[in-house]
Design a protein around this motif. Sequence first.
Motif, short mmCIF file in Angstrom:
data_model
loop_
_atom_site.label_atom_id
_atom_site.label_comp_id
_atom_site.label_asym_id
_atom_site.label_seq_id
_atom_site.Cartn_x
_atom_site.Cartn_y
_atom_site.Cartn_z
N VAL A 114 0.85 -1.20 0.00
CA VAL A 114 0.00 0.00 0.00
C VAL A 114 0.88 1.25 0.00
O VAL A 114 0.60 2.23 -0.70
CB VAL A 114 -0.96 0.00 1.21
N LEU A 115 1.98 1.22 0.76
CA LEU A 115 2.88 2.38 0.81
C LEU A 115 3.52 2.67 -0.54
O LEU A 115 3.92 3.80 -0.81
CB LEU A 115 3.97 2.16 1.87
N SER A 116 3.60 1.64 -1.39
CA SER A 116 4.25 1.82 -2.70
C SER A 116 3.25 2.24 -3.79
O SER A 116 3.62 2.33 -4.96
CB SER A 116 4.95 0.53 -3.12
N THR A 117 2.00 2.48 -3.41
CA THR A 117 0.94 2.72 -4.40
C THR A 117 1.06 4.08 -5.08
O THR A 117 1.26 5.10 -4.42
CB THR A 117 -0.44 2.63 -3.71
N ASP A 118 0.88 4.06 -6.39
CA ASP A 118 0.64 5.30 -7.13
C ASP A 118 -0.88 5.49 -7.15
O ASP A 118 -1.61 4.74 -7.81
CB ASP A 118 1.19 5.16 -8.56
N TRP A 119 -1.37 6.49 -6.44
CA TRP A 119 -2.81 6.66 -6.24
C TRP A 119 -3.49 7.38 -7.40
O TRP A 119 -4.69 7.65 -7.33
CB TRP A 119 -3.08 7.41 -4.92
N THR A 120 -2.75 7.68 -8.45
CA THR A 120 -3.28 8.51 -9.54
C THR A 120 -4.62 8.01 -10.07
O THR A 120 -5.54 8.79 -10.28
CB THR A 120 -2.27 8.56 -10.71
N GLY A 121 -4.76 6.72 -10.27
CA GLY A 121 -5.98 6.20 -10.89
C GLY A 121 -7.09 5.84 -9.92
O GLY A 121 -8.10 5.24 -10.32
N TYR A 122 -6.95 6.18 -8.63
CA TYR A 122 -7.90 5.72 -7.63
C TYR A 122 -8.95 6.75 -7.24
O TYR A 122 -9.85 6.47 -6.46
CB TYR A 122 -7.16 5.25 -6.37
N GLY A 123 -8.82 7.98 -7.74
CA GLY A 123 -9.83 8.99 -7.45
C GLY A 123 -9.68 9.66 -6.11
O GLY A 123 -10.42 10.59 -5.79
N VAL A 124 -8.73 9.22 -5.30
CA VAL A 124 -8.50 9.81 -3.99
C VAL A 124 -7.07 9.46 -3.58
O VAL A 124 -6.56 8.42 -3.96
CB VAL A 124 -9.52 9.30 -2.95
N VAL A 125 -6.46 10.36 -2.85
CA VAL A 125 -5.14 10.05 -2.26
C VAL A 125 -5.35 9.91 -0.75
O VAL A 125 -5.56 10.91 -0.05
CB VAL A 125 -4.11 11.16 -2.56
N PRO A 126 -5.36 8.69 -0.23
CA PRO A 126 -5.62 8.50 1.20
C PRO A 126 -4.57 9.20 2.05
O PRO A 126 -3.38 9.22 1.69
CB PRO A 126 -5.54 6.97 1.36
N ASP A 127 -5.02 9.74 3.15
CA ASP A 127 -4.12 10.45 4.08
C ASP A 127 -3.52 9.42 5.04
O ASP A 127 -3.96 9.28 6.18
CB ASP A 127 -4.92 11.52 4.84
N ILE A 128 -2.50 8.70 4.54
CA ILE A 128 -1.87 7.64 5.36
C ILE A 128 -0.79 8.29 6.21
O ILE A 128 0.24 8.72 5.71
CB ILE A 128 -1.30 6.52 4.47
N LYS A 129 -1.05 8.34 7.50
CA LYS A 129 -0.15 9.04 8.41
C LYS A 129 0.87 8.10 9.06
O LYS A 129 1.88 8.56 9.59
CB LYS A 129 -0.94 9.74 9.52
#
Length: 291
Positions: free
Chosen positions: A162-177
């Motif tokens: 999950v930390l390596s994810t490119d969130w571009t195609g997911y519609g949201v960038v999760p706020d992973i703290k």
Amino acid sequence: MGGWRDMPAEALEQQYSPSRWSRRLGSDAVIQAHMAATAAGTRRARAGTRTALHVPYGGGDAEKLDIYLPADPAGTFPVLLYIHGGYWQSLSKEESGFAAPPLVSRGVALAAVGYDTAPRGHMDAMVLQVRRSVVFLAKRFPAARGIYLCGHSAGAHLAAMVLSTDWTGYGVVPDIKGAVLVSGVYDLEPILHTYVNDALNMSREVARRNSPLLCVPAAAPAACEVLVAVAQHDSPEFRRQSQEYGQALRAAGWSVSMLDLAGVDHFDIVEKLSEDSYVLTQVILNLISRA
């Protein structure tokens, strides 16, 4: 060069058989005890917590979340996603709520994710499912004070992906703290040469593209703290993998802490998360409170 590539097959099998390194119980008994402890802890959590169970984050049978909620009805709490282990082929969300009580009592929601384990699920699909569950939580709790990941063993691998994810195609960038990675595997290539791959049926290509160690992104501008935890009685290979992944994250600019927990093995290192006073429980709560 040395390392796992030079190990005889039997030695490699032993290194990647976590139950054979426990000092408490025999190999089969420690696995049975782990399943019993996590299932019982989850039953207790469900009985004593406000829950939303079997919440679908996708259309598949296994694509459901169990959410353990704190008293705050406004949804402004932090959310911790727990990703179970079981070598990508056993356990489920039904044994994944045991860590909820100490978190919920301090205002943190816990979501336990289900995913398709092998042989039904394959590695690419499992990684995608867990990524989609994070997106679902980000959308369901838009006011949440951050999302945190906690994965154990195979679940630590999935959390690291999950930390390596490119969130571009997911519609949201999760706020992973923050992410707490407990006794994980971060390079899947050695797994190809063990019994574990009988059910997973990974090719070298699949193993490489799903190895967090081989796809460490540059640290995101937003601060995400990563804790890489390992047990005293994890195997030398598990301990090496944790060390190398932590070092790789640090080299890429991530904020990383390493925690070597004395007196525990691959299994009770997470079972004890049901206890308020357990050191790893306290470390997780401190990580969340600092954000």
